[in-house]
Design a protein around this motif. Structure first.
Motif, PDB file in Angstrom:
ATOM      1  N   PRO A 158      -8.286  -8.848   1.826  1.00 54.12           N
ATOM      2  CA  PRO A 158      -7.078  -9.652   2.049  1.00 54.12           C
ATOM      3  C   PRO A 158      -6.090  -9.610   0.889  1.00 54.12           C
ATOM      4  O   PRO A 158      -4.949 -10.041   1.037  1.00 54.12           O
ATOM      5  CB  PRO A 158      -7.625 -11.068   2.248  1.00 54.12           C
ATOM      6  CG  PRO A 158      -8.939 -11.070   1.541  1.00 54.12           C
ATOM      7  CD  PRO A 158      -9.496  -9.689   1.707  1.00 54.12           C
ATOM      8  N   GLU A 159      -6.506  -9.103  -0.259  1.00 49.83           N
ATOM      9  CA  GLU A 159      -5.585  -9.026  -1.404  1.00 49.83           C
ATOM     10  C   GLU A 159      -4.782  -7.739  -1.399  1.00 49.83           C
ATOM     11  O   GLU A 159      -3.985  -7.494  -2.313  1.00 49.83           O
ATOM     12  CB  GLU A 159      -6.377  -9.138  -2.715  1.00 49.83           C
ATOM     13  CG  GLU A 159      -7.092 -10.474  -2.888  1.00 49.83           C
ATOM     14  CD  GLU A 159      -6.145 -11.649  -2.755  1.00 49.83           C
ATOM     15  OE1 GLU A 159      -5.040 -11.598  -3.351  1.00 49.83           O
ATOM     16  OE2 GLU A 159      -6.490 -12.616  -2.044  1.00 49.83           O
ATOM     17  N   GLY A 160      -4.987  -6.886  -0.403  1.00 49.84           N
ATOM     18  CA  GLY A 160      -4.239  -5.631  -0.344  1.00 49.84           C
ATOM     19  C   GLY A 160      -2.765  -5.853  -0.089  1.00 49.84           C
ATOM     20  O   GLY A 160      -2.333  -6.947   0.289  1.00 49.84           O
ATOM     21  N   PRO A 161      -1.953  -4.805  -0.272  1.00 48.20           N
ATOM     22  CA  PRO A 161      -0.505  -4.928  -0.046  1.00 48.20           C
ATOM     23  C   PRO A 161      -0.179  -4.937   1.441  1.00 48.20           C
ATOM     24  O   PRO A 161      -0.918  -4.396   2.255  1.00 48.20           O
ATOM     25  CB  PRO A 161       0.055  -3.675  -0.732  1.00 48.20           C
ATOM     26  CG  PRO A 161      -1.059  -2.664  -0.602  1.00 48.20           C
ATOM     27  CD  PRO A 161      -2.337  -3.448  -0.711  1.00 48.20           C
ATOM     28  N   PHE A 179       4.873  -1.159   5.176  1.00 45.49           N
ATOM     29  CA  PHE A 179       5.313  -2.549   5.034  1.00 45.49           C
ATOM     30  C   PHE A 179       4.244  -3.509   5.548  1.00 45.49           C
ATOM     31  O   PHE A 179       3.972  -4.550   4.942  1.00 45.49           O
ATOM     32  CB  PHE A 179       6.627  -2.762   5.798  1.00 45.49           C
ATOM     33  CG  PHE A 179       7.132  -4.171   5.750  1.00 45.49           C
ATOM     34  CD1 PHE A 179       7.808  -4.647   4.637  1.00 45.49           C
ATOM     35  CD2 PHE A 179       6.919  -5.039   6.817  1.00 45.49           C
ATOM     36  CE1 PHE A 179       8.269  -5.958   4.579  1.00 45.49           C
ATOM     37  CE2 PHE A 179       7.374  -6.350   6.775  1.00 45.49           C
ATOM     38  CZ  PHE A 179       8.049  -6.803   5.654  1.00 45.49           C
ATOM     39  N   LEU A 180       3.653  -3.164   6.673  1.00 45.43           N
ATOM     40  CA  LEU A 180       2.637  -4.037   7.259  1.00 45.43           C
ATOM     41  C   LEU A 180       1.303  -3.964   6.531  1.00 45.43           C
ATOM     42  O   LEU A 180       0.483  -4.873   6.645  1.00 45.43           O
ATOM     43  CB  LEU A 180       2.423  -3.678   8.733  1.00 45.43           C
ATOM     44  CG  LEU A 180       3.615  -3.922   9.671  1.00 45.43           C
ATOM     45  CD1 LEU A 180       3.368  -3.256  11.015  1.00 45.43           C
ATOM     46  CD2 LEU A 180       3.863  -5.411   9.855  1.00 45.43           C
ATOM     47  N   GLY A 181       1.084  -2.864   5.801  1.00 41.17           N
ATOM     48  CA  GLY A 181      -0.203  -2.672   5.154  1.00 41.17           C
ATOM     49  C   GLY A 181      -1.216  -1.982   6.050  1.00 41.17           C
ATOM     50  O   GLY A 181      -2.426  -2.038   5.796  1.00 41.17           O
ATOM     51  N   VAL A 182      -0.736  -1.304   7.105  1.00 43.05           N
ATOM     52  CA  VAL A 182      -1.611  -0.623   8.069  1.00 43.05           C
ATOM     53  C   VAL A 182      -1.862   0.807   7.597  1.00 43.05           C
ATOM     54  O   VAL A 182      -0.918   1.499   7.214  1.00 43.05           O
ATOM     55  CB  VAL A 182      -0.963  -0.610   9.467  1.00 43.05           C
ATOM     56  CG1 VAL A 182      -1.835   0.151  10.461  1.00 43.05           C
ATOM     57  CG2 VAL A 182      -0.713  -2.028   9.941  1.00 43.05           C
ATOM     58  N   PRO A 183      -3.109   1.287   7.638  1.00 46.92           N
ATOM     59  CA  PRO A 183      -3.375   2.682   7.274  1.00 46.92           C
ATOM     60  C   PRO A 183      -2.587   3.618   8.184  1.00 46.92           C
ATOM     61  O   PRO A 183      -2.423   3.358   9.377  1.00 46.92           O
ATOM     62  CB  PRO A 183      -4.891   2.840   7.498  1.00 46.92           C
ATOM     63  CG  PRO A 183      -5.421   1.451   7.479  1.00 46.92           C
ATOM     64  CD  PRO A 183      -4.336   0.569   8.005  1.00 46.92           C
ATOM     65  N   GLU A 184      -2.095   4.711   7.639  1.00 50.83           N
ATOM     66  CA  GLU A 184      -1.305   5.659   8.419  1.00 50.83           C
ATOM     67  C   GLU A 184      -2.226   6.427   9.362  1.00 50.83           C
ATOM     68  O   GLU A 184      -3.005   7.276   8.944  1.00 50.83           O
ATOM     69  CB  GLU A 184      -0.549   6.617   7.485  1.00 50.83           C
ATOM     70  CG  GLU A 184       0.514   5.916   6.659  1.00 50.83           C
ATOM     71  CD  GLU A 184       1.279   6.866   5.748  1.00 50.83           C
ATOM     72  OE1 GLU A 184       1.277   8.077   6.038  1.00 50.83           O
ATOM     73  OE2 GLU A 184       1.847   6.400   4.754  1.00 50.83           O
ATOM     74  N   TRP A 203       2.475  -6.944   4.745  1.00 52.55           N
ATOM     75  CA  TRP A 203       2.822  -8.222   5.362  1.00 52.55           C
ATOM     76  C   TRP A 203       1.641  -8.828   6.115  1.00 52.55           C
ATOM     77  O   TRP A 203       1.467 -10.040   6.131  1.00 52.55           O
ATOM     78  CB  TRP A 203       4.007  -8.032   6.312  1.00 52.55           C
ATOM     79  CG  TRP A 203       4.570  -9.314   6.852  1.00 52.55           C
ATOM     80  CD1 TRP A 203       4.875 -10.431   6.136  1.00 52.55           C
ATOM     81  CD2 TRP A 203       4.894  -9.602   8.208  1.00 52.55           C
ATOM     82  NE1 TRP A 203       5.384 -11.405   6.978  1.00 52.55           N
ATOM     83  CE2 TRP A 203       5.413 -10.919   8.253  1.00 52.55           C
ATOM     84  CE3 TRP A 203       4.825  -8.868   9.397  1.00 52.55           C
ATOM     85  CZ2 TRP A 203       5.839 -11.507   9.436  1.00 52.55           C
ATOM     86  CZ3 TRP A 203       5.255  -9.459  10.575  1.00 52.55           C
ATOM     87  CH2 TRP A 203       5.757 -10.766  10.592  1.00 52.55           C
ATOM     88  N   MET A 204       0.814  -7.993   6.751  1.00 51.41           N
ATOM     89  CA  MET A 204      -0.313  -8.539   7.490  1.00 51.41           C
ATOM     90  C   MET A 204      -1.328  -9.174   6.534  1.00 51.41           C
ATOM     91  O   MET A 204      -1.850 -10.260   6.805  1.00 51.41           O
ATOM     92  CB  MET A 204      -0.969  -7.455   8.337  1.00 51.41           C
ATOM     93  CG  MET A 204      -0.114  -6.973   9.507  1.00 51.41           C
ATOM     94  SD  MET A 204       0.500  -8.294  10.588  1.00 51.41           S
ATOM     95  CE  MET A 204      -1.028  -9.101  11.062  1.00 51.41           C
ATOM     96  N   GLN A 205      -1.601  -8.512   5.405  1.00 51.91           N
ATOM     97  CA  GLN A 205      -2.508  -9.131   4.420  1.00 51.91           C
ATOM     98  C   GLN A 205      -1.894 -10.408   3.859  1.00 51.91           C
ATOM     99  O   GLN A 205      -2.607 -11.370   3.572  1.00 51.91           O
ATOM    100  CB  GLN A 205      -2.813  -8.139   3.286  1.00 51.91           C
ATOM    101  CG  GLN A 205      -3.771  -7.030   3.674  1.00 51.91           C
ATOM    102  CD  GLN A 205      -3.039  -5.803   4.179  1.00 51.91           C
ATOM    103  OE1 GLN A 205      -1.911  -5.891   4.667  1.00 51.91           O
ATOM    104  NE2 GLN A 205      -3.672  -4.647   4.054  1.00 51.91           N
ATOM    105  N   TYR A 206      -0.582 -10.407   3.711  1.00 53.31           N
ATOM    106  CA  TYR A 206       0.115 -11.623   3.286  1.00 53.31           C
ATOM    107  C   TYR A 206      -0.140 -12.744   4.295  1.00 53.31           C
ATOM    108  O   TYR A 206      -0.418 -13.896   3.928  1.00 53.31           O
ATOM    109  CB  TYR A 206       1.611 -11.336   3.163  1.00 53.31           C
ATOM    110  CG  TYR A 206       2.453 -12.505   2.736  1.00 53.31           C
ATOM    111  CD1 TYR A 206       2.598 -12.830   1.389  1.00 53.31           C
ATOM    112  CD2 TYR A 206       3.123 -13.285   3.681  1.00 53.31           C
ATOM    113  CE1 TYR A 206       3.387 -13.911   1.002  1.00 53.31           C
ATOM    114  CE2 TYR A 206       3.911 -14.355   3.303  1.00 53.31           C
ATOM    115  CZ  TYR A 206       4.039 -14.665   1.961  1.00 53.31           C
ATOM    116  OH  TYR A 206       4.820 -15.735   1.574  1.00 53.31           O
ATOM    117  N   GLY A 207      -0.082 -12.403   5.595  1.00 54.29           N
ATOM    118  CA  GLY A 207      -0.351 -13.391   6.628  1.00 54.29           C
ATOM    119  C   GLY A 207      -1.789 -13.882   6.598  1.00 54.29           C
ATOM    120  O   GLY A 207      -2.062 -15.069   6.815  1.00 54.29           O
ATOM    121  N   ILE A 208      -2.719 -12.970   6.310  1.00 52.10           N
ATOM    122  CA  ILE A 208      -4.132 -13.364   6.215  1.00 52.10           C
ATOM    123  C   ILE A 208      -4.329 -14.352   5.065  1.00 52.10           C
ATOM    124  O   ILE A 208      -5.045 -15.350   5.190  1.00 52.10           O
ATOM    125  CB  ILE A 208      -5.020 -12.115   6.036  1.00 52.10           C
ATOM    126  CG1 ILE A 208      -5.021 -11.282   7.335  1.00 52.10           C
ATOM    127  CG2 ILE A 208      -6.447 -12.502   5.646  1.00 52.10           C
ATOM    128  CD1 ILE A 208      -5.664  -9.921   7.187  1.00 52.10           C
TER     129      ILE A 208
END
Length: 809
Positions: free
Chosen positions: A254-257, A198-203, A259-264
């Protein structure tokens, strides 16, 4: 799933009194007392002993503070240096007013750390700043609105396939083993993976992030021993640096999926709202927020359900109960035990004076067990009508943004477990918790089952089955419980009394006089079975008041008049129902409550016409039990058409006055003696209630309470209506209500859940508070004084007289 937990490296300055700031007792006592002050601190023994780090609090917070809810709902804790608030209404009022009750200390370390641990944090460059959860206005709401879109139902729905796939894959790993620790083997890693997705953080390494997350909880809400503080600080510092590195990688794409990329991306358009320091803080805080509380909530839910085998079996047999079961689990045993607030000015809470600068621990888990809001609050009831009223997700402007993601995950977990492991049981084990004030879930949850009985071994189709996920609060309108017709008896001409019991002798919810249930009538005709009222498009839902003894938890009793000109419910009950048949009902719910005040001079007058005796009989019985001075007036066409006449005469004696039209007797409402200490309760046909309302014009305000058989408002006619706006003050949303819409329609389309049932302005279940605007009242629930106050409305029928209403939603 909390809004966005984090921490703060340094708290803002404030004007707290020295004693409050230092956590010292605010009361004068001992050597420090003024000459005229009491020599002994007024803190009670229970308050002095309150310790949220004790095993009693960790195991069962609501039970640990039961004494407070019942005796001292707001108390000062010398050990903690906080005022502790335990009742539902007080806590909801605190959440609602985030100006008087600042969230700024929500993430402050509840146990200050020593200089060595602080130096460790400083060495990592730790600089956690404000996040959504501990941010004051005017900064908070603009940031929340900018970042809300990924949490809307249409966006959250996109994550459902991934959650289902992960859940199934993890269950596949242990389903044939016969034993598993659900926390270690699924409930921690799946929510963490979902959170990272959801956040877009690598696992990254799951074990590492789990250690970081636990360290963060202990650092903020726990009481680490001095020898533990340095190790905790190293883990938190590493977590901070990890979050910063991931954020820098995200800035490269910043165009990645996520929520954090959305914030960026939002930072480019709103740099003054979405700042660099905020993004770094959110990166760390979001990882904890998006998974830890969901993991704990699901572990608590599974433990609770398996401790209640009947509820677990019903859930396995009827997956449609899962959404409401999730809400009841969150209410009864949620993952959030308490939040914190700071009083910004002198204020009263529950009648107690609180000084500006005082710190508050608001025990939300206790609010969820408040008998004044949740009837029979300690009963675990997966069909509870108002389960979603819980404050586990908070309330108001700071309500958890990720609540619906958490609900979705919990529903999918329960669906998978009930379908594939219905024979699961709790293993014998002690339950331990990470000691802290606010977040709780068992560290381990061992379960067992016989793999040879796994349903999928004989029915592979189970693996492809799925139940629809509801994103948002469940609709109480769709919730029902089965009952068996134990007895049908004629109690007057054209009136039958039904005694309804739960299958297998289960306990039914407690109810108070004035309550009603909704009976599903009409479905199942001609099926050749003893089952009726299964719901569906051909079922009728009809409300019937409870008329038995509220102390009898084994049965509900209703009385039904045969109405040949009705919409079919009463005819169906009279013609079709037999002893032994099954019905589906909803409720009980109550919008016609008895004032149980027993002060000297308090009187009650009960007035019933015809079948209106059903709620009135229960009220009169209760008044008699309480020793309230009362009179019961009962009118009908003739004694043979009036139910319970002999029973009422035996129970109430001279307090009962009967009026039968064929005997030439009639109740004279103008002759009733009504003063400021009198309450009048009435139920009966419209003509009787109209006459009573006319007579009440000269009575004191708030004297008359009535329950109607039918609503007076007709069907909405768009040609005679106008459009208007409703502003939802607590959530910052503005909706357009068209001329062809009700307010309830507009709320539903925006995925804002308001309970409703009759949708005719009759039952009162869709009531909301109105903060501003003139209401065009069309219900038959509110009293004259309540309408004049212009502070409440029924969203199913009432409208705005002007162009705008502001609602407390």
């Amino acid at each position: 799933m909390s809004e966005t937990p984090g921490d703060t490296a340094a708290q803002p300055s404030d004007s707290r009194p020295e004693g409050a700031a230092a956590g010292r007792c605010p009361f004068p006592h001992g050597a420090h007392a003024a000459p005229d002050a009491a020599a002994r601190c007024p803190v009670s023994a229970n308050a002095a002993a309150f310790d949220p780090f004790s095993d009693g609090y960790q195991q069962d917070p609501p039970e640990y503070v039961r004494w407070a809810r019942e005796q001292e709902p707001v108390f000062y804790s010398p050990q903690l240096g906080y005022w502790v608030v335990t009742r539902y209404d007080d806590i909801k009022a605190i959440f609602r007013d985030n100006l008087t009750f600042s969230p700024s200390i929500a993430l402050e370390k509840i146990t200050p750390t020593g200089p060595e641990a602080n130096a460790v944090l400083e060495s990592y460059g730790y600089a956690m700043n404000r996040t959504l959860v501990n941010e004051d206005e005017p900064a908070h709401m603009p940031r929340r609105r900018v970042l809300m879109e990924p949490f809307t139902p249409e966006h959250l729905k996109r994550h459902e396939p991934m959650v289902r796939r992960l859940t199934r894959e993890y269950v596949d790993r242990f389903i044939d083993s016969g034993r598993a620790d659900l926390v270690d083997q699924i409930l921690w890693e799946v929510p963490l993976t979902v959170a990272l997705h959801f956040l877009g953080v690598p696992e990254e390494d799951m074990d590492m992030l789990r250690r970081y997350s636990i360290a963060h909880t202990v650092n903020t809400w726990g009481r680490p021993r001095p020898e533990e503080q340095v190790a905790v600080a190293h883990a938190v510092g590493n977590f901070w640096q990890f979050a910063g590195k991931v954020l820098e990688k995200m800035r490269q794409n910043p165009e990645g999926p996520g929520w954090m990329q959305y914030g960026i991306r939002k930072q480019l358009a709103h740099p003054e709202v979405v700042t660099d320091s905020y993004l770094h803080s959110m990166m760390m805080a979001g990882i904890v927020a998006a998974h830890e509380t969901t993991a704990n909530a699901t572990a608590n839910a599974m433990k609770l359900l398996l401790q209640h085998p009947r509820a677990w079996r019903e859930l396995c047999e009827d997956p449609s109960l899962i959404p409401n079961a999730v809400e009841e689990c969150l209410r009864h045993n949620g993952s959030i035990a308490a939040w914190r607030r700071l009083a910004t000015k002198d204020v009263q809470i529950g009648g107690i004076d609180i000084a500006a600068g005082s710190k508050l621990l608001i025990v939300t888990s206790s609010a969820n067990h408040d008998e004044q809001h949740f009837a029979d609050a300690d009963l675990f009831d997966i069909r509870r009508e108002n389960a979603s009223d819980h404050v586990t997700f908070g309330y108001g402007a700071h309500q958890c943004m990720g609540k619906n993601l958490a609900r979705m995950e919990m529903q999918i977990f329960l669906e998978e477990f009930t379908r594939r492991l219905p024979h699961m049981r709790l293993a014998d084990q002690p339950f331990t918790y990470v000691p802290n004030t606010s977040f709780r879930g068992p560290e381990h949850l061992w379960v067992e089952w016989d793999p040879a009985r796994n349903p999928e071994r004989t029915n592979r189709a189970l693996l492809g089955a799925r139940s629809p996920v509801r994103i948002g609060e469940p609709s109480s309108h769709a919730l029902s419980r089965p009952v068996v017709v134990e007895r049908v008896e004629t109690v007057a001409e054209g009136i039958v009394r039904l005694r309804l019991v739960a299958p297998e002798g289960a306990t039914l919810p407690r109810w108070a006089p004035g309550a009603h249930i909704d009976v599903e009538c009409g479905a199942g005709f001609g099926t050749g079975t003893d089952e009726c009222g299964k719901g569906g498009h051909d079922a009728l839902s009809r409300q019937y008041s409870l008329c038995g003894d509220p102390a009898d938890t084994g049965a509900f009793e209703i009385a039904v008049l045969r109405e040949t000109r009705s919409r079919g419910g009463s005819m169906w009950i009279h013609d079709r129902l037999r002893e032994g048949m099954r019905l589906r009902i909803r409720g009980p719910r109550n919008h016609f409550r008895l004032d149980e005040t027993r002060e000297a001079g308090h009187r009650a007058i009960f007035i019933a016409g015809g079948i209106g005796i059903t709620p009135i009989s229960a009220m009169a019985r209760r008044a008699r039990e309480l020793g309230i001075d009362y009179a019961l007036h009962y009118s009908g066409r003739s004694r043979r058409t009036m139910a319970f006449v002999e029973e009422l005469a035996q129970l109430h004696g001279e307090r009962l006055r009967l009026y039968a039209s064929d005997e030439g007797t009639r109740n004279d409402f103008g002759a009733l003696r009504v003063d400021d200490h009198t309450r009048v309760y009435a139920c009966g046909p419209a003509r009787m209630l109209d006459a009573l309302e006319a007579a009440s014009a000269a009575w004191p305000a708030e004297t008359l309470r009535m329950e109607h058989f039918a609503a007076s408002a007709g069907k909405l006619d768009p040609a005679n209506e106008h459009a208007f706006e409703v502003e939802l003050r607590d959530s910052g949303v503005v909706l357009e209500v068209g001329a062809d819409q009700t307010v309830l329609d507009a709320l539903r389309r925006a995925n804002i859940d308001v309970q409703s049932d009759c949708e005719e302005g009759l039952c009162g279940s869709c009531e909301v508070r109105v903060l501003a605007g003139e209401i065009d009242h069309r219900d038959v629930v509110l009293t004259r004084a309540e309408r004049d106050a212009q502070t409440r409305m029924m969203t199913c029928c009432s409208r705005a007289r002007g162009k705008r209403l502001i609602l407390e939603l």
